[in-house]
Design a protein around this motif. Structure first.
Motif, PDB file in Angstrom:
ATOM      1  N   UNK A  20     -70.547 -50.614 -25.407  1.00 60.24           N
ATOM      2  CA  UNK A  20     -70.756 -52.108 -26.065  1.00 60.24           C
ATOM      3  C   UNK A  20     -71.965 -52.027 -26.799  1.00 60.24           C
ATOM      4  N   UNK A  21     -73.192 -51.142 -26.618  1.00 54.50           N
ATOM      5  CA  UNK A  21     -74.385 -51.416 -27.193  1.00 54.50           C
ATOM      6  C   UNK A  21     -74.411 -50.864 -28.621  1.00 54.50           C
ATOM      7  N   UNK A  22     -73.727 -49.535 -28.588  1.00 52.21           N
ATOM      8  CA  UNK A  22     -73.936 -48.825 -29.979  1.00 52.21           C
ATOM      9  C   UNK A  22     -72.410 -48.332 -30.450  1.00 52.21           C
ATOM     10  N   UNK A  23     -71.491 -48.662 -29.708  1.00 54.24           N
ATOM     11  CA  UNK A  23     -70.145 -48.415 -29.975  1.00 54.24           C
ATOM     12  C   UNK A  23     -70.028 -46.698 -30.227  1.00 54.24           C
ATOM     13  N   UNK A  24     -70.553 -46.230 -29.267  1.00 58.41           N
ATOM     14  CA  UNK A  24     -70.602 -44.769 -28.857  1.00 58.41           C
ATOM     15  C   UNK A  24     -69.174 -44.266 -28.508  1.00 58.41           C
ATOM     16  N   UNK A  25     -68.356 -43.637 -28.790  1.00 56.11           N
ATOM     17  CA  UNK A  25     -66.947 -43.162 -28.120  1.00 56.11           C
ATOM     18  C   UNK A  25     -67.329 -42.801 -26.863  1.00 56.11           C
ATOM     19  N   UNK A  26     -66.924 -43.321 -25.873  1.00 55.68           N
ATOM     20  CA  UNK A  26     -66.809 -42.926 -24.518  1.00 55.68           C
ATOM     21  C   UNK A  26     -65.704 -42.008 -23.972  1.00 55.68           C
TER      22      UNK A  26
END
Length: 143
Positions: A104-110
């Protein structure tokens, strides 16, 4: 030119990366499934695969190498015992990486990295303090 260079730096020093992967490998072995960013999960996979292979070897030197990497004798015993038995007939490919959206915060792929044929009861096991009310304590009264 970038020939033959594998792995990512992940914006960390070598010692920080080593500590990061040691900690993440210990968490993955303990819980058999963890959620992290996709690049970290992809770089963690070969580290854990090599640890499982050491556990399958199971001799004293392999056990000491596991303890050196994981800093935990119980996890080394788990690798040499139950995990080595579970993957005795498998020749690699002990983990899988599943994409799980974006943070959510930085749109990093999880991603979720987990053991193949994992023990579902190990997830969240011994992951924090267990709060149990003592018998001699009275519940707080509200007025």
């Amino acid at each position: 030119m970038r020939h033959g260079l594998s792995g990512r730096k992940l914006n960390r020093t070598k010692s920080h990366r080593k500590a990061l992967f040691s900690s993440m490998a210990a968490a993955l072995i303990k819980h058999e499934q963890i959620k992290t960013t996709l690049p970290k999960a992809k770089d963690l996979r070969p580290v854990v695969e090599k640890l499982v292979t050491l556990g399958k070897r199971g001799d004293l030197h392999a056990r000491r190498q596991l303890i050196s990497m994981l800093q935990d004798e119980a996890l080394a015993a788990k690798l040499v015992g139950p995990l080595a038995e579970r993957y005795a007939s498998r020749k690699g490919g002990y983990t899988r990486v599943l994409k799980s959206g974006f943070r959510y915060g930085d749109a990093a792929p999880m991603a979720i990295i987990e053991f193949v044929d994992r023990d579902t009861t190990a997830k969240g096991q011994d992951s924090g303090p267990v709060v149990t009310p003592a018998a001699d304590e009275a519940p707080a009264e509200t007025a």
